[in-house]
Design a protein around this motif. Structure first.
Motif, PDB file in Angstrom:
ATOM      1  N   VAL A   1       2.996   9.082  -5.691  1.00 23.55           N
ATOM      2  CA  VAL A   1       3.615   8.397  -4.551  1.00 23.55           C
ATOM      3  C   VAL A   1       3.597   9.242  -3.279  1.00 23.55           C
ATOM      4  N   GLN A   2       3.183  10.483  -3.384  1.00 23.51           N
ATOM      5  CA  GLN A   2       3.136  11.371  -2.216  1.00 23.51           C
ATOM      6  C   GLN A   2       2.350  10.717  -1.096  1.00 23.51           C
ATOM      7  N   GLY A   3       2.945  10.690   0.091  1.00 28.41           N
ATOM      8  CA  GLY A   3       2.285  10.107   1.250  1.00 28.41           C
ATOM      9  C   GLY A   3       2.539   8.620   1.420  1.00 28.41           C
ATOM     10  N   ARG A   4       3.081   7.967   0.410  1.00 30.34           N
ATOM     11  CA  ARG A   4       3.372   6.526   0.496  1.00 30.34           C
ATOM     12  C   ARG A   4       4.876   6.253   0.476  1.00 30.34           C
ATOM     13  N   PHE A   5       5.619   7.043  -0.278  1.00 33.72           N
ATOM     14  CA  PHE A   5       7.066   6.846  -0.411  1.00 33.72           C
ATOM     15  C   PHE A   5       7.809   7.930   0.360  1.00 33.72           C
ATOM     16  N   THR A   6       8.987   7.569   0.882  1.00 35.36           N
ATOM     17  CA  THR A   6       9.830   8.529   1.586  1.00 35.36           C
ATOM     18  C   THR A   6      11.271   8.379   1.111  1.00 35.36           C
ATOM     19  N   VAL A   7      11.850   9.474   0.646  1.00 38.52           N
ATOM     20  CA  VAL A   7      13.254   9.462   0.237  1.00 38.52           C
ATOM     21  C   VAL A   7      14.099  10.007   1.384  1.00 38.52           C
ATOM     22  N   SER A   8      15.239   9.380   1.598  1.00 35.56           N
ATOM     23  CA  SER A   8      16.144   9.822   2.658  1.00 35.56           C
ATOM     24  C   SER A   8      17.569   9.439   2.268  1.00 35.56           C
ATOM     25  N   ARG A   9      18.514   9.862   3.072  1.00 35.67           N
ATOM     26  CA  ARG A   9      19.912   9.534   2.772  1.00 35.67           C
ATOM     27  C   ARG A   9      20.705   9.424   4.058  1.00 35.67           C
ATOM     28  N   ASP A  10      21.809   8.716   3.982  1.00 36.11           N
ATOM     29  CA  ASP A  10      22.753   8.597   5.080  1.00 36.11           C
ATOM     30  C   ASP A  10      24.110   8.984   4.513  1.00 36.11           C
ATOM     31  N   SER A  11      24.548  10.190   4.802  1.00 38.28           N
ATOM     32  CA  SER A  11      25.807  10.684   4.244  1.00 38.28           C
ATOM     33  C   SER A  11      27.003   9.870   4.707  1.00 38.28           C
ATOM     34  N   SER A  12      26.951   9.338   5.928  1.00 38.40           N
ATOM     35  CA  SER A  12      28.072   8.551   6.451  1.00 38.40           C
ATOM     36  C   SER A  12      28.259   7.256   5.665  1.00 38.40           C
ATOM     37  N   LYS A  13      27.183   6.804   5.015  1.00 34.20           N
ATOM     38  CA  LYS A  13      27.245   5.572   4.231  1.00 34.20           C
ATOM     39  C   LYS A  13      27.170   5.845   2.731  1.00 34.20           C
ATOM     40  N   ASN A  14      27.108   7.111   2.352  1.00 30.97           N
ATOM     41  CA  ASN A  14      26.958   7.481   0.932  1.00 30.97           C
ATOM     42  C   ASN A  14      25.784   6.749   0.297  1.00 30.97           C
ATOM     43  N   THR A  15      24.691   6.652   1.038  1.00 30.89           N
ATOM     44  CA  THR A  15      23.559   5.844   0.598  1.00 30.89           C
ATOM     45  C   THR A  15      22.265   6.642   0.569  1.00 30.89           C
ATOM     46  N   LEU A  16      21.542   6.484  -0.515  1.00 30.67           N
ATOM     47  CA  LEU A  16      20.228   7.071  -0.709  1.00 30.67           C
ATOM     48  C   LEU A  16      19.199   5.959  -0.545  1.00 30.67           C
ATOM     49  N   TYR A  17      18.066   6.284   0.078  1.00 32.67           N
ATOM     50  CA  TYR A  17      17.040   5.282   0.322  1.00 32.67           C
ATOM     51  C   TYR A  17      15.697   5.725  -0.272  1.00 32.67           C
ATOM     52  N   LEU A  18      14.870   4.721  -0.551  1.00 35.99           N
ATOM     53  CA  LEU A  18      13.484   4.992  -0.910  1.00 35.99           C
ATOM     54  C   LEU A  18      12.621   3.985  -0.151  1.00 35.99           C
ATOM     55  N   GLN A  19      11.945   4.476   0.881  1.00 38.17           N
ATOM     56  CA  GLN A  19      11.021   3.640   1.646  1.00 38.17           C
ATOM     57  C   GLN A  19       9.677   3.692   0.940  1.00 38.17           C
ATOM     58  N   MET A  20       9.173   2.519   0.557  1.00 39.69           N
ATOM     59  CA  MET A  20       7.927   2.450  -0.197  1.00 39.69           C
ATOM     60  C   MET A  20       6.905   1.662   0.611  1.00 39.69           C
ATOM     61  N   ASN A  21       5.837   2.321   0.990  1.00 40.66           N
ATOM     62  CA  ASN A  21       4.758   1.696   1.744  1.00 40.66           C
ATOM     63  C   ASN A  21       3.478   1.709   0.917  1.00 40.66           C
ATOM     64  N   GLY A  22       2.554   0.863   1.293  1.00 42.37           N
ATOM     65  CA  GLY A  22       1.278   0.838   0.588  1.00 42.37           C
ATOM     66  C   GLY A  22       1.447   0.605  -0.898  1.00 42.37           C
ATOM     67  N   LEU A  23       2.305  -0.328  -1.266  1.00 42.86           N
ATOM     68  CA  LEU A  23       2.598  -0.537  -2.679  1.00 42.86           C
ATOM     69  C   LEU A  23       1.372  -1.008  -3.457  1.00 42.86           C
ATOM     70  N   LYS A  24       1.292  -0.548  -4.693  1.00 45.24           N
ATOM     71  CA  LYS A  24       0.190  -0.871  -5.587  1.00 45.24           C
ATOM     72  C   LYS A  24       0.733  -1.552  -6.849  1.00 45.24           C
ATOM     73  N   PRO A  25      -0.082  -2.332  -7.531  1.00 46.63           N
ATOM     74  CA  PRO A  25       0.394  -2.960  -8.775  1.00 46.63           C
ATOM     75  C   PRO A  25       0.952  -1.949  -9.771  1.00 46.63           C
ATOM     76  N   GLU A  26       0.405  -0.754  -9.791  1.00 48.73           N
ATOM     77  CA  GLU A  26       0.899   0.269 -10.718  1.00 48.73           C
ATOM     78  C   GLU A  26       2.262   0.827 -10.328  1.00 48.73           C
ATOM     79  N   ASP A  27       2.786   0.436  -9.165  1.00 46.49           N
ATOM     80  CA  ASP A  27       4.144   0.827  -8.785  1.00 46.49           C
ATOM     81  C   ASP A  27       5.186  -0.109  -9.398  1.00 46.49           C
TER      82      ASP A  27
END
Length: 131
Positions: free
Chosen positions: A63-89
């Protein structure tokens, strides 16, 4: 342990994007390292992306280069932005956390994408990518 609830999964066509969210029941990121994992039926759970207390990130090669993990501490929320999705995902995606306040970066680097390191898990959200 920390209660975690994921959302944002769905069905998309190949090449599309999705953003997953994982809300923690309490303030977590100051003491906990977190990560996203995925699992297909009858297959082992796979570490996808991890982020430590200081914000350093680690990704699996698939997933390197396609997915991005991030967080917002004020919202206690973790995110996973997934781009260029493939059937194997296609998989059930879960977030996880562990108290890493006692460890160092070297140790985190070794275990960041290993399911056994994590004690708190969400129930998951399904991602389906069609070709």
């Amino acid at each position: 342990q920390v209660q975690l609830v994921e959302s944002g999964g769905g069905s998309v066509q190949a090449g599309g994007s999705l953003t997953l969210s994982c809300v923690a029941a309490r303030s977590t990121f100051g003491t906990h390292c977190t990560a996203w994992f995925r699992q297909e039926p009858d297959k082992a759970r796979e570490g996808v992306a991890a982020i430590d207390r200081d914000g350093s990130t680690k990704y699996s090669g698939s997933v390197q280069g396609r997915f991005t993990v991030s967080r917002d501490s004020s919202k206690n929320t973790l995110y996973l932005q997934m781009n260029g999705l493939k059937p194997e995902d296609t998989a059930m995606y879960s977030c996880a956390a562990w108290d890493c306040s006692w460890t160092n970066t070297e140790h985190w680097e070794r275990v960041a994408l290993r399911p056994a390191a994590y004690l708190s898990w969400g129930l998951g959200t399904q991602v389906t990518v069609s070709s």
